[in-house]
Design an enzyme around this catalytic site. Structure first.
Site, PDB file in Angstrom:
ATOM      1  N   ILE A 259       0.834  -1.195   0.000  1.00 60.49           N
ATOM      2  CA  ILE A 259       0.000   0.000   0.000  1.00 60.49           C
ATOM      3  C   ILE A 259       0.871   1.248   0.000  1.00 60.49           C
ATOM      4  O   ILE A 259       2.040   1.210   0.386  1.00 60.49           O
ATOM      5  CB  ILE A 259      -0.953  -0.011   1.225  1.00 60.49           C
ATOM      6  CG1 ILE A 259      -2.023   1.077   1.116  1.00 60.49           C
ATOM      7  CG2 ILE A 259      -0.173   0.083   2.527  1.00 60.49           C
ATOM      8  CD1 ILE A 259      -3.147   0.960   2.149  1.00 60.49           C
ATOM      9  N   CYS A 260       0.293   2.344  -0.478  1.00 60.74           N
ATOM     10  CA  CYS A 260       0.942   3.653  -0.416  1.00 60.74           C
ATOM     11  C   CYS A 260       2.182   3.675  -1.321  1.00 60.74           C
ATOM     12  O   CYS A 260       2.109   3.370  -2.505  1.00 60.74           O
ATOM     13  CB  CYS A 260       1.268   3.987   1.032  1.00 60.74           C
ATOM     14  SG  CYS A 260       1.730   5.715   1.354  1.00 60.74           S
ATOM     15  N   ALA A 261       3.351   3.995  -0.766  1.00 61.29           N
ATOM     16  CA  ALA A 261       4.576   4.061  -1.555  1.00 61.29           C
ATOM     17  C   ALA A 261       5.169   2.691  -1.843  1.00 61.29           C
ATOM     18  O   ALA A 261       5.979   2.529  -2.766  1.00 61.29           O
ATOM     19  CB  ALA A 261       5.612   4.920  -0.820  1.00 61.29           C
TER      20      ALA A 261
END
Length: 445
Positions: A159-161
């Site tokens: 998730i995210c970066a």
């Protein structure tokens, strides 16, 4: 409750809305590395709850953490998967088990990542955050674990970066539809990148940020345990797909704290709900409030409802020495009962009310205010299981209710709305929208 079907791991999907909290998220560009000065800081230690003997082996999940891991993503993932029945192991990729997360919260892992190298996991789930995603990327043991996970067709997610910063250099995104945080989206292979809140493609699940973590975690739960379990967990988390009743306000007054930085006290106890605590503390610190976590126990360390150990900044007795603009009571049935036993906290709450300062309650902690006579002629909301028992002016169905200097919330998945409503009242809508963009969360209209 309306919950749309979560995808199976063998499918590639377009944006799927699972929750009002996590799903309707715009893509806004924010700085890839977030550095915030947090004073003081809370320390968390994630420990899995004991597993009862069962004929069926529990599903095993690995959640690695490192310096700069996004704490909301990590804690929400752990919480949701444990509620679903998974045995979650939190492993540090750093030399020490204790790591400092992106927002300054300290997490203490269950074990070192090297102790996981010979274990088989049903799921490996990578939280994002910077530089946390880079720290995960640079861990050779974790790379081998995750690569083997992919090679043997077991589930993995990021998730995210983490999809762009961690999985891409490892070569684990090939021929898979993927998404990630908007600040890193251009790093993804153009043909396979999809701007959506969730992508499930051939065993890999990806999502863009803290604001979509519930959707991400529920998708992982469904892939592990099935649709019915995911639906049940979503209901327990109070996830709904509409925000028509996100926030209702009565007897509107300005929350004025002068020109100083707002001081926010968050009391905690054994059994406090960790999602409530972490979400409120993280979002208010993003907004630049001075948040102090105070233990009502004899020690700074408390054991939260789903096995998270939180080490407070101070003991509640030390909180008496300062005036706080806002006191927020987190939920959790056992936690609320223990908070209600604190004479000092009850004294602080009565003083807060008598002086016209702000106070709030989440989930079952509304019962504390009721017992102290602090809900008289006040409209409020709380967890459905306690709402009708404590308040004649209950507002059913609203995620957040503000009445003068009182703010209340149902709890869990509604706490993001609750915390952003506080930011809006203290700092204005502009600040709240800015914080929401940093979360990759759609600010309510």
């Amino acid at each position: 409750m309306s919950l749309l079907l979560l995808p199976q791991p063998s499918t590639t999907l377009s944006p799927v809305t699972v929750s009002a909290v996590a799903a309707r998220t715009p893509f806004a560009t924010v700085k890839p590395q977030r550095q915030r000065e947090l004073t003081p800081k809370a320390t968390l230690s994630i420990s899995p709850p004991a597993t009862a003997p069962n004929a069926i082996p529990p599903k095993k999940v690995l959640v690695p953490i490192g310096l700069g891991t996004e704490e909301m993503e990590a804690v929400i993932m752990i919480h949701v998967l444990r509620r679903a029945g998974a045995e979650v192991t939190v492993a540090s990729v750093e030399p020490l088990l204790q790591v400092e997360a992106a927002g300054g919260t300290k997490l203490v892992a269950d074990t070192d990542i090297s102790a996981c190298s010979d274990k088989i996991f049903d799921l490996v789930a990578l939280p994002g955050g910077m530089p946390g995603s880079a720290r995960l990327r640079d861990c050779e043991v974790l790379r081998k674990i995750t690569s083997k996970q992919a090679e043997e067709n077991r589930l993995y997610g990021a998730i995210c970066a983490a999809p762009a910063v961690t999985l891409l250099p490892w070569g684990l995104l090939k021929k898979k539809k993927i998404t990630c945080h908007p600040a890193f989206f251009d790093s993804l292979p153009t043909f396979w990148a999809v701007k959506s809140n969730l992508q499930v493609s051939r065993g890999l699940t990806t999502s863009p940020g803290p604001g979509t973590t519930y959707q991400f975690a529920l998708s992982l739960a469904e892939q592990l345990f099935g649709e019915s379990v995911a639906r049940e967990v979503a209901e327990l988390l109070l996830i709904r797909t509409d925000d028509d009743n996100a926030t209702k306000e009565f007897n509107k007054v300005e929350w004025s704290v002068g020109h100083h930085t707002p001081s926010v006290l968050v009391p905690i106890a054994h059994g406090s709900e960790e999602i409530d605590v972490v979400t409120v503390v993280d979002i208010l610190r993003r907004a630049k409030a001075n948040v102090i976590v105070a233990s009502v126990e004899k020690s700074l360390e408390v054991l939260a409802s789903q096995g998270t150990k939180i080490v407070a900044d101070i003991l509640i007795r030390d909180a008496q020495e300062s005036t706080h603009d806002l006191i927020i009571l987190p939920g959790g049935t056992t936690g609320a009962q223990r908070l209600n036993k604190s004479r000092i906290l009850k004294k602080l709450l009565k003083e807060q009310n008598s002086t016209g300062r702000i106070y709030g309650a989440i989930c079952s902690s509304l019962a504390i205010l009721h017992k102290q006579g602090l809900l008289k002629d006040k409209r409020a909301t709380a967890h459905p299981s306690v709402l009708d028992k404590v308040n004649d002016e209950a507002i059913n169905g609203a995620k957040v209710v503000i009445d003068g200097n009182l703010i209340t919330s149902e709890g869990l998945a509604t706490v993001t709305y609750f915390a952003l409503a506080i930011v809006s009242k203290l700092f204005g809508n502009g600040r709240a929208r800015s914080v929401a963009k940093g979360l990759v969360f759609e600010y309510p209209k």
